[in-house]
Design a protein around this motif. Structure first.
Motif, mmCIF file in Angstrom:
data_model
loop_
_atom_site.group_PDB
_atom_site.id
_atom_site.type_symbol
_atom_site.label_atom_id
_atom_site.label_comp_id
_atom_site.label_asym_id
_atom_site.label_seq_id
_atom_site.Cartn_x
_atom_site.Cartn_y
_atom_site.Cartn_z
ATOM 1 N N HIS A 41 0.830 -1.207 0.000
ATOM 2 C CA HIS A 41 0.000 0.000 0.000
ATOM 3 C C HIS A 41 0.865 1.258 0.000
ATOM 4 N N SER A 42 1.967 1.248 0.765
ATOM 5 C CA SER A 42 2.872 2.402 0.794
ATOM 6 C C SER A 42 3.684 2.511 -0.483
ATOM 7 N N VAL A 43 4.050 1.375 -1.072
ATOM 8 C CA VAL A 43 4.809 1.397 -2.330
ATOM 9 C C VAL A 43 3.982 2.016 -3.446
ATOM 10 N N LEU A 44 2.680 1.766 -3.445
ATOM 11 C CA LEU A 44 1.791 2.327 -4.464
ATOM 12 C C LEU A 44 1.427 3.785 -4.218
ATOM 13 N N GLY A 45 1.991 4.388 -3.177
ATOM 14 C CA GLY A 45 1.771 5.802 -2.925
ATOM 15 C C GLY A 45 0.808 6.108 -1.802
ATOM 16 N N GLY A 46 0.078 5.080 -1.316
ATOM 17 C CA GLY A 46 -0.873 5.299 -0.240
ATOM 18 C C GLY A 46 -2.071 6.115 -0.688
ATOM 19 N N GLY A 47 -2.988 6.340 0.236
ATOM 20 C CA GLY A 47 -4.152 7.151 -0.073
ATOM 21 C C GLY A 47 -5.197 6.410 -0.891
#
Length: 239
Positions: free
Chosen positions: A59-65
């Motif tokens: 989820h953080s690798v994809l930019g989050g949000g």
């Protein structure tokens, strides 16, 4: 004799106190040793092979949000609407039905203008209120922000191309050459819209599949990387 026996007791109690203190210190040392061993084992467990060497969750690798939530299907209705009702409908219109963008836009405008015009003139006959057509006014600030962000990314891409062309990093140069060559082959097989749709579908399926089965995929990827490195070493030794 009784006095001598009475005076002989305290040393034994003193020795017992010393023994208790020594036992406590030994127990503390053993507990600290066990804690250090637990920390070492936990650090060893944390050093697990992850695909592409990532250290953060997917989820953080994809930019989050919200974009990451859509790609990982955290909200299934929105993800299904984006993939099915948005991208798939556009691909069917332009690829299968062979619609053109200008033709589709003109047909939509003709339909909207005809409905609104007829409704505005026929509201007295159908005994309904005339349509309230909103006045559309686009703000300038969002477009300026998008243009500035796009300019920054384009300049960053030009800087990366300049660094690659300067011959400083051979590995990055080979990766870019191979990547563009693969894209050229894919472009010869299908048009840009189909290629974009395939990439869009992969972005909405591969990350969620990997996020769900990463504990099974990472060991297989580690074995594949080890075998690839060993085969490359064998080839280099033979040559």
């Amino acid at each position: 004799m009784a006095d001598e026996s009475e005076h002989a007791v305290p040393p034994a109690s003193g020795e017992s106190l010393l023994d208790k203190i020594a036992e406590k210190l030994h127990g503390h040392d053993s507990s600290s040793d066990s804690d250090s061993e637990k920390k070492d084992t936990s650090s060893i467990k944390e050093k697990v092979f992850r695909l592409f060497g990532r250290e953060k969750p997917v989820h953080s690798v994809l930019g989050g949000g919200k974009p990451a939530d859509v790609l990982l299907w955290r909200n299934k209705k929105i993800s299904a609407g984006v993939l099915g009702g948005g991208a798939t409908a556009v691909w069917i219109f332009f690829e299968l039905l062979e619609y053109h963008l200008l033709t589709l836009v003109c047909h939509i405008l003709i339909l909207l203008l005809a409905v609104l015009f007829l409704w505005s003139n026929a509201h007295t006959f159908i005994h309904k209120a005339p349509p309230r057509i909103p006045v559309v006014h686009l703000p300038e600030e969002p477009f300026v922000q998008v243009a500035s962000a796009l300019t920054i990314e384009i300049n960053r891409g030009f800087a990366a191309l300049h660094a690659i062309a300067s011959g400083r990093d051979l590995k990055t140069f080979l990766i870019v050459i191979v990547g563009t060559w693969i894209l050229s082959i894919l472009g010869s097989w299908c048009n840009f819209l189909t290629l974009f749709y395939i990439v869009f579908v992969l972005l909405h399926t591969v990350p969620v599949f990997y996020d769900k089965y990463e504990n099974k995929i990472d060991p297989l990827a580690e074995k594949a990387v080890i075998e690839f490195k060993s085969s490359m070493l064998c080839l280099m030794q033979r040559s």
